[in-house]
Design an enzyme around this catalytic site. Structure first.
Site, PDB file in Angstrom:
ATOM      1  N   ALA B  24       1.069  -1.406  -0.075  1.00  0.00           N
ATOM      2  CA  ALA B  24       0.207   0.333  -0.168  1.00  0.00           C
ATOM      3  C   ALA B  24       1.058   1.089  -0.325  1.00  0.00           C
ATOM      4  CB  ALA B  24      -1.140  -0.097   1.154  1.00  0.00           C
ATOM      5  N   ALA B  25       1.692   1.175   1.478  1.00  0.00           N
ATOM      6  CA  ALA B  25       2.335   2.305   1.390  1.00  0.00           C
ATOM      7  C   ALA B  25       3.236   2.820  -0.088  1.00  0.00           C
ATOM      8  CB  ALA B  25       3.133   2.455   2.610  1.00  0.00           C
ATOM      9  N   SER B  52       1.224  -4.547  -3.830  1.00  0.00           N
ATOM     10  CA  SER B  52      -0.308  -3.560  -4.748  1.00  0.00           C
ATOM     11  C   SER B  52      -1.715  -4.511  -4.576  1.00  0.00           C
ATOM     12  CB  SER B  52       0.005  -3.281  -6.076  1.00  0.00           C
ATOM     13  OG  SER B  52      -1.622  -2.353  -6.456  1.00  0.00           O
ATOM     14  N   CYS B  56      -5.851  -6.323   4.009  1.00  0.00           N
ATOM     15  CA  CYS B  56      -7.055  -6.626   4.318  1.00  0.00           C
ATOM     16  C   CYS B  56      -8.427  -7.356   3.762  1.00  0.00           C
ATOM     17  CB  CYS B  56      -7.595  -5.057   4.864  1.00  0.00           C
ATOM     18  SG  CYS B  56      -6.531  -3.348   5.483  1.00  0.00           S
ATOM     19  N   ASP B 295       2.892   0.192   7.349  1.00  0.00           N
ATOM     20  CA  ASP B 295       2.813  -0.096   8.877  1.00  0.00           C
ATOM     21  C   ASP B 295       3.805  -0.578   9.325  1.00  0.00           C
ATOM     22  OD1 ASP B 295       0.485  -0.548   8.284  1.00  0.00           O
ATOM     23  OD2 ASP B 295       0.131  -2.829   8.097  1.00  0.00           O
ATOM     24  N   ALA B 313      -4.807   0.601   7.168  1.00  0.00           N
ATOM     25  CA  ALA B 313      -4.357   0.853   5.757  1.00  0.00           C
ATOM     26  C   ALA B 313      -4.640   2.446   5.160  1.00  0.00           C
ATOM     27  CB  ALA B 313      -5.578   0.359   4.993  1.00  0.00           C
ATOM     28  N   ASN B 317      -1.358   4.673   2.914  1.00  0.00           N
ATOM     29  CA  ASN B 317      -1.808   4.784   1.645  1.00  0.00           C
ATOM     30  C   ASN B 317      -1.159   6.683   1.904  1.00  0.00           C
ATOM     31  OD1 ASN B 317      -3.102   3.527  -0.423  1.00  0.00           O
ATOM     32  ND2 ASN B 317      -4.085   2.646   1.355  1.00  0.00           N
ATOM     33  N   TYR B 438     -31.073  12.475  10.044  1.00  0.00           N
ATOM     34  CA  TYR B 438     -32.425  11.431  10.445  1.00  0.00           C
ATOM     35  C   TYR B 438     -32.912  11.434   9.615  1.00  0.00           C
ATOM     36  CZ  TYR B 438     -36.900  10.560  12.541  1.00  0.00           C
ATOM     37  OH  TYR B 438     -38.071  10.200  12.854  1.00  0.00           O
TER      38      TYR B 438
END
Lengths: 460, 460
Positions: B24-25, B52, B56, B295, B313, B317, B438
């Site tokens: 990811a990073a 890539s 998750c 991470d 995650a 990113n 609502y």
């Protein structure tokens, strides 16, 4: 707090708090007033026979023939009277307010006049359906939906008559909730309205998504047709426009509501936007002893810094509480509203907060808008669907001004994040950095709100 | 921006941006770097053969035998190479960073050494599963889940072996997502962990709601059992505790992860909480030419004003982008995180943001907590279910510190409203006044978040 007495009165006389109107705002205020000061004399004058019901729940209740409309009643009148000690009088229509003598007067359902003195007064008269000024709106079978009585009437009518087809005049959110209810009752519906644009405040690329959802359920939409009259046809009612005539056994008028501010206006109280009763942040009117709450009163808009009139249930409840707290001397001020609203249209959730582009222009901003299509769940996650997000920012200040969402899932509650951001006047850049939740069943890694903010930043 | 060149270099030499780690990073940074400055030389060194992918999404993919694990790949390696011009090298394990010479070196999957010079370096080495220091964790059938290779291995193992029973060591969110996946594959599961409390950060009245949901699906939970060893049994694996032995054909170790910061530590870079690589708001390490994201890196916590390590995650990113932007001279700073997380446990959504009570105490606050049970839909609306909300405020300052939600619907996205409030350090009183959405299908008039805030205010 319990030792609170009327200001300037040395004899310990018990305060008289009179409330006109017994729905959301009125009954919230009455209950809270008794909690604040148990020996306060709280009188509620309600012109109908119904109090404390979920008005917003009516379309969903009408959809279900086997559920009584009375299930919408949140708390029974006898509970307010016996357990809470509120002097609740139904069938009491207030006709005038004497601000000098501090007395309200009117007639009850038996035609008997009444006069009731007050120390503090709350006007919670709500809103009245707008009825087009054309012939035939008083014909049997032509109805509108605001009070529980209206809901009961519509539900009874559907139950008694064998209705196969209805015409709804209007395409606002009540109209769209009712079309779903009638569809559930197997009633075909045509919808018609004078303005040509389907949902005027909605982004031009998003509105068709909602339109298609309605049409997908067999509903025919006729926007841009001025209604000339309603007339009786052969066992039906006819809605006659210049170039179009629609027929049904029932006609529902849902072109919006206006604040029921006549009583306040006649008493010389100041009115605000849309002729709603003007209140300050303590929900006090131009008379220091008179408060107003609910759909009859205006509110401060946090984004525009101006007064506005947006009739919504949460504000009604909150303003009712604020009135009761201020009557008890608590000095409560409401921050104001940002115009957050959500509704369901068949399988779609439609939500908005803050300003649309044209509202932003009206209030002197220089709005920049973006509309993105994202997914409701993560890449490769099953059952994902489209989620559409519109976001508006101000070119000059960089401020976030509003957001709109449409989707099968994840739109209704997502709108609350930008709503909170609007309360604190966040910039789009600041909002784009928020740490929002992510897990594959609930959205993409970059929440659609963040993707919209990132895209909007590029245009600003 | 396109004319950016290495600082201090007059010859227009193209910048060399080297990235260690291709998930990811790393890949976010690589893509963004090429968008920022198309002629930048971007090299990604990934030790595995996968880049890539949606890490998750692995539990949800494992749940579905007919879907290939490769569907989790967001973008193929050849797209990065051919369309984006990124020099992506898989099977390249970096073993050291020479900060004086600005060279990284290591070995490729064929055992061949490499040396690559950098102008700017990004360390995006991610996290490593924690493995208990007991005998038997290396036995065949004992697995953990972090990389796509791990997911592939687990999925293959389930597909090949006829697994009827598994043991999961750990009860964190990966463990709870995996128990649902294994249940979907008709594998009975026992879960075991040393600490006696089911979800330690969760409010003591809410955690049993989640526990019952897991047990309702036939999963047996053994909390408070120290694992002594894993050993081979008769066609099974045995997880042996002092007072308990659990058996299954597969053992999944999911007791959390630790930052993969060894390389950075060996290079003398400063470490922060949990030995994560310490970065500033520009995600720069203690070496001005080296960034870290994902991470393996720490982050600034907006609520505590201190560094923290929470591997998620979205942050990975976002930090990848920030690294690429700063390398391009854009001077981007990240606000920080508030610890928002959500996961699904069978039919429940579990969400949190900000601090738990014990975290708040650790950071010197004087926390007050409330837990309320509300409904997911309006009064009398069909299919309503319970929604549980915990909220924490600081007695001294009145600040909102955190919130937790559990419910069948409406918990996952609702958490974003208090998350935004935490970013702007709102008080509980301010948050309680927010104008939230609502409509009867989506919640009560007073959103459960507001009811929690109102109740919390009474205790503060």
């Amino acid at each position: 707090m319990a030792e609170f007495r009327v200001q300037g009165d040395q004899r310990g006389v018990i305060m008289k708090f009179v409330i006109i109107g017994g729905d959301a705002a009125g009954m919230s205020a009455a209950s809270r007033a008794k909690r604040n000061i148990p020996d306060m004399e709280v009188t509620v004058l309600e012109k109908t026979s119904d109090v404390s019901y979920s008005a917003c729940g009516m379309p969903y209740n009408i959809a279900e023939p086997e559920v009584a409309i009375e299930s919408l009643v949140v708390r029974q009148a006898h509970v307010f009277r016996e357990r809470q000690g509120i002097d609740l009088r139904i069938g009491h229509r207030v006709e005038s307010i004497d601000r000098t003598e501090k007395v309200v007067s009117g007639v009850d359902s038996e035609g008997k006049g009444f006069e009731i003195p007050y120390d503090k007064l709350l006007i919670a008269t709500g809103a009245t359906p707008r009825i087009p000024d054309v012939p035939g709106t008083d014909l049997p079978g032509v109805m509108s939906l605001k009070s529980l009585g209206d809901g009961r009437r519509i539900k009874d009518y559907i139950g008694r008559q064998n209705i196969k087809k209805a015409v709804i005049i209007g395409m606002g959110y009540i109209a769209l909730e009712m079309v779903e209810a009638l569809h559930a009752r197997k009633i075909a519906v045509d919808m018609v309205k004078p303005r040509p644009v389907f949902i005027p405040w909605m982004n031009r690329e998003m509105a068709p998504v909602v339109k298609e959802e309605v049409e997908r359920h067999g509903v025919r939409l006729y926007a841009g047709h001025k209604i000339e009259r309603i007339e009786n046809g052969n066992d039906t009612l006819k809605v006659v426009c210049a170039d179009l005539t629609l027929e049904g056994q029932m006609v529902l008028i849902a072109v919006g509501v206006r604040p029921a501010s006549e009583l306040a206006a006649a008493a010389g109280l100041e009115l605000g936007p849309a002729n709603a009763i003007s209140v300050d942040k303590a929900v006090r009117t131009s008379d220091a002893d008179i408060y107003s709450a609910g759909d009859c009163a205006d509110a401060f808009h946090v984004v525009t810094n101006k007064k506005t009139w947006i009739p919504l249930a949460l504000r009604a409840n909150r303003a009712g509480w604020a009135a009761a707290d201020n009557v008890a001397g608590k000095a409560v001020e409401l921050q104001g509203i940002v115009g957050t609203a959500v509704f369901k249209v068949f399988d779609l959730q439609v939500a908005r907060t803050g300003l649309s582009v044209s509202e932003a222009e009206t209030f002197g901003f220089n709005p920049v808008e973006v509309m993105i299509t994202a997914r409701s769940r993560a890449h490769a996650h099953p059952d994902t669907s489209n989620i559409y997000v519109q976001m508006v920012g101000d070119q000059e200040s960089g401020r976030l001004l509003g957001a709109q969402l449409v989707g099968k899932e994840g739109a209704a509650h997502r709108v609350n994040a930008p709503a909170v951001a609007l309360h604190r006047r966040m910039s789009v850049a600041e909002f784009s950095q928020c740490d929002l939740a992510y897990a594959p069943p609930f959205g993409p890694t970059w929440d659609p709100m963040l993707t919209a903010a990132n895209q909007l930043l590029k245009k600003m």
